[in-house]
Scaffold this active site. Sequence first.
Site, short mmCIF file in Angstrom:
data_model
loop_
_atom_site.label_atom_id
_atom_site.label_comp_id
_atom_site.label_asym_id
_atom_site.label_seq_id
_atom_site.Cartn_x
_atom_site.Cartn_y
_atom_site.Cartn_z
N HIS A 368 6.56 -2.75 7.84
CA HIS A 368 6.62 -4.02 7.13
C HIS A 368 5.63 -5.03 7.67
O HIS A 368 4.97 -5.75 6.94
CB HIS A 368 8.03 -4.59 7.20
CG HIS A 368 9.06 -3.62 6.72
ND1 HIS A 368 10.38 -3.71 7.03
CD2 HIS A 368 8.94 -2.54 5.94
CE1 HIS A 368 11.02 -2.72 6.48
NE2 HIS A 368 10.17 -1.99 5.81
N ASP A 634 -3.55 8.51 -6.45
CA ASP A 634 -2.70 9.67 -6.76
C ASP A 634 -3.42 10.66 -7.66
O ASP A 634 -3.35 11.87 -7.44
CB ASP A 634 -1.39 9.20 -7.42
CG ASP A 634 -0.38 8.76 -6.37
OD1 ASP A 634 -0.29 9.43 -5.33
OD2 ASP A 634 0.30 7.74 -6.59
N ARG A 644 -3.26 12.60 0.07
CA ARG A 644 -4.04 11.38 0.35
C ARG A 644 -3.75 10.81 1.74
O ARG A 644 -4.55 10.07 2.30
CB ARG A 644 -3.78 10.31 -0.72
CG ARG A 644 -2.34 9.86 -0.78
CD ARG A 644 -2.05 9.05 -2.03
NE ARG A 644 -2.01 7.62 -1.76
CZ ARG A 644 -1.53 6.73 -2.61
NH1 ARG A 644 -1.06 7.10 -3.80
NH2 ARG A 644 -1.51 5.46 -2.32
N CYS A 681 -6.84 0.92 -10.58
CA CYS A 681 -6.33 0.10 -9.47
C CYS A 681 -6.17 0.89 -8.18
O CYS A 681 -5.48 0.46 -7.27
CB CYS A 681 -5.01 -0.55 -9.87
SG CYS A 681 -3.75 0.63 -10.35
C1 PEP Z 1 -2.74 4.83 -7.06
O1 PEP Z 1 -2.07 5.86 -6.96
O2 PEP Z 1 -3.97 4.81 -7.18
C2 PEP Z 1 -2.06 3.52 -7.02
C3 PEP Z 1 -2.72 2.42 -7.29
O3 PEP Z 1 -0.77 3.49 -6.67
P1 PEP Z 1 -0.26 3.63 -5.15
O4 PEP Z 1 -1.46 3.57 -4.26
O5 PEP Z 1 0.66 2.49 -4.93
O6 PEP Z 1 0.39 4.96 -5.19
MG MG Z 2 0.08 5.79 -7.17
#
Ligand code: PEP
Ligand code: MG
Length: 754
Positions: A368, A634, A644, A681
Amino acid sequence: MAAAPLGAPRVLLRRLREVMAQPESAQTRLDRIVVLIAANMVAEVCSIYVGRRDGSLELFATEGLNPSAVHSTHLRPGEGLVGLIAEQAEPLNLTEAQDHPAFAYRPETGEEIYHSFLGVPILKSGHTLGVLTVQNQTQRHYSEEEIEALQTTAMVLAELISARDIQTGNDRAAVPSREGPQRHTGVVLSDGITLGHVVLHQPRIAVSNLIAEDVFGEHERLDKAVDELRQTIDDMLARGDIERVGEHRDVLEAYRMFAHDQGWVRRLKEAVDTGLTAEAAVERVQNDTRARMLRQTDPFWRERLNDLDDLANRLLRHLAGRAATAADDLIPEDSVLLARTMGAAELLDYDPNRLRALVLEEGGYTSHVAIVARALGIAAVGQAENILEWAETGDDIVVDAEAGEVHLRPSQEVISAYADKVRFRATRQAQYAKLRDKKSRTKDGLKIELHINAGLLVDLPHLAESGADGIGLFRTELQFMISSTFPRIEQQIKTYRAILKMAAGKPVVFRSLDIGGDKLLPYLRHSHEENPAIGWRAIRMALDRPGLLRMQVRALLRAAPGKDLRLMLPMISEVAEYKAARTLIEREKTHLIRHGHKVPKNILVGAMIEVPSLLWQLDELMPVVDFVSVGSNDLLQFLFAADRANLRVAERFDALSPAALRPLRLIAEKADAYGVPLTLCGEMAGRPLEAMALIGLGFRSISMAPAFIGPIKAMVRSLDAGTLRQCLDAVLEKGEPDARRVLQDFARKSGVEI
Ligand code: PEP
Ligand code: MG
């Protein structure tokens, strides 16, 4: 053999104090102490083993074993009963030692005639410094009181062993010297490079007086301090400004729960009963707790250990009449905060303008406090093992949270090398700041929307500071992750309202809870999964347990009356999942209207494209969604079947290879054909070369960590998207194996700032 009489521990401690008061060498003291313990516990043998740097244990003093074995008997790490105790940091009580599978026969000690065995670890801050044992010829069972007494004695020994004068050799278990330059390594929790001065978050309270003069008086001191501790936590909870940041309250609630825990207080009192001062009792109990919990691998228990550590330290400061952490002192303007662990709320207690960096002995990327450090934009390094032992308030320090290095009391050369690096970064930052109000347009006039990724209220100021167009991804699960209980609906509504208010009209894309995988909630039971990343997470969990999603949707709808609400669904693998969630959202809307609530003017529901199966459903997906956002983190891990989070494989495959670029182009083409707003994103949006490629593939909107808005805008403004498109088309046509190099050449030749 009779058990030692009650009260004997106190007598023993009094004698120990007398020994400690004598002006003698540490070895002489140890020699006298083993005799005392043996006599007091009616044992024929008492031995002290001291840990060495390499993890082995050396017989350092003995009463009863062969004296010639002293300093010549060494046990390898984990060897024999003594090694086992050191490793497990737990007492071992055996009626017949030789029957134990770990028993190792050492003929030089002459211990074969002894049967019963009791050993306890000598602990300091949860780390094993050595082992204290007693043995008897008869098959005796040592009582709970005797174990307790031996542990208390071990605590006094810990002080003696960690003191300098026991260092007759060079490789005794490490005793910190807080002088001279040192380099520590750790993991990057939050990017940045900084020079500053050490501030110890928990000002050190050295517990020097271990043995009580007056046990009754110590009980009174302890009771008073516990009362004060509880009172301060209650006061903090009642303090109005806690509301400002929702997570404060939850962390404090956890402290309150532990401070009222009967078991904890009982153990403290028992330790005082054995003759320790109240301070020593706190240290003793926390030592045992730490030793036990450090061996737990479950992140839930590690987090709870942080809470308990914090609580014990607070109690020590109450006993010392210094209730505050360093947050209550006036800290220097270039403070680098050092702590073993820290709760997110505690970091928020500091004036962020005076904080340059944070260094933790523990703390992982998803802890956190790391999330909050990133949100505050301060450099942070975690897992800098044992650094606290070597650091002192006021020490010079360099934190390189690019490389994951920390330099304590650095040499002049190191300081000037880093000063250059810091200046260079600062100049770049200033250049980026100038771009804040400039348009994000390519040289040939294409508007590229730049959004930020966020997850906590403390992220919100970055929206205005960076000049971003909006929040392209609000990871709602972070609020849930830093909370110690499930946030109630009123609390959720309040948070979402605050976010929308602080966004001041700029669009915010809320992502519904993406929990499961590596994002666990401390208060939700998660069953073990072989492959959590492709397990029961995100939308899968939400559809199976619709109560969770329903409550969140309801909170979001109520937080945005009369406004546009953007809601995005993670980990969609089939169009049917999107449709089911959408139906749930519509139902919630109808429900709220029926109950007289105002709802958003428009509800835009998007799907994240992060599961490869969606690539073959784009023609079904696009017509039904309001927008899509590519979660490239992802999507790429699943495309390449490369975890990842596993550094060994995560870097093996290139996000700029045709295998990654082609599906991304396909998504961009389909979104364009169906007129569906598209963004991306994942982390690649924040890397200039990758972001450049995305623009070449047809992306006109990307979302990234706030710190990257400047560098990405600089890239956009120096780019001619038309020529890039031609270059990329050729790369994909050819299946160019080294697309990265081709794109780098393109950027260099055409003056793109990457
Ligand atoms: C992604 O998977 O690219 C994403 C933005 O979501 P997170 O990183 O929160 O899994
Ligand atoms: Mg993701």
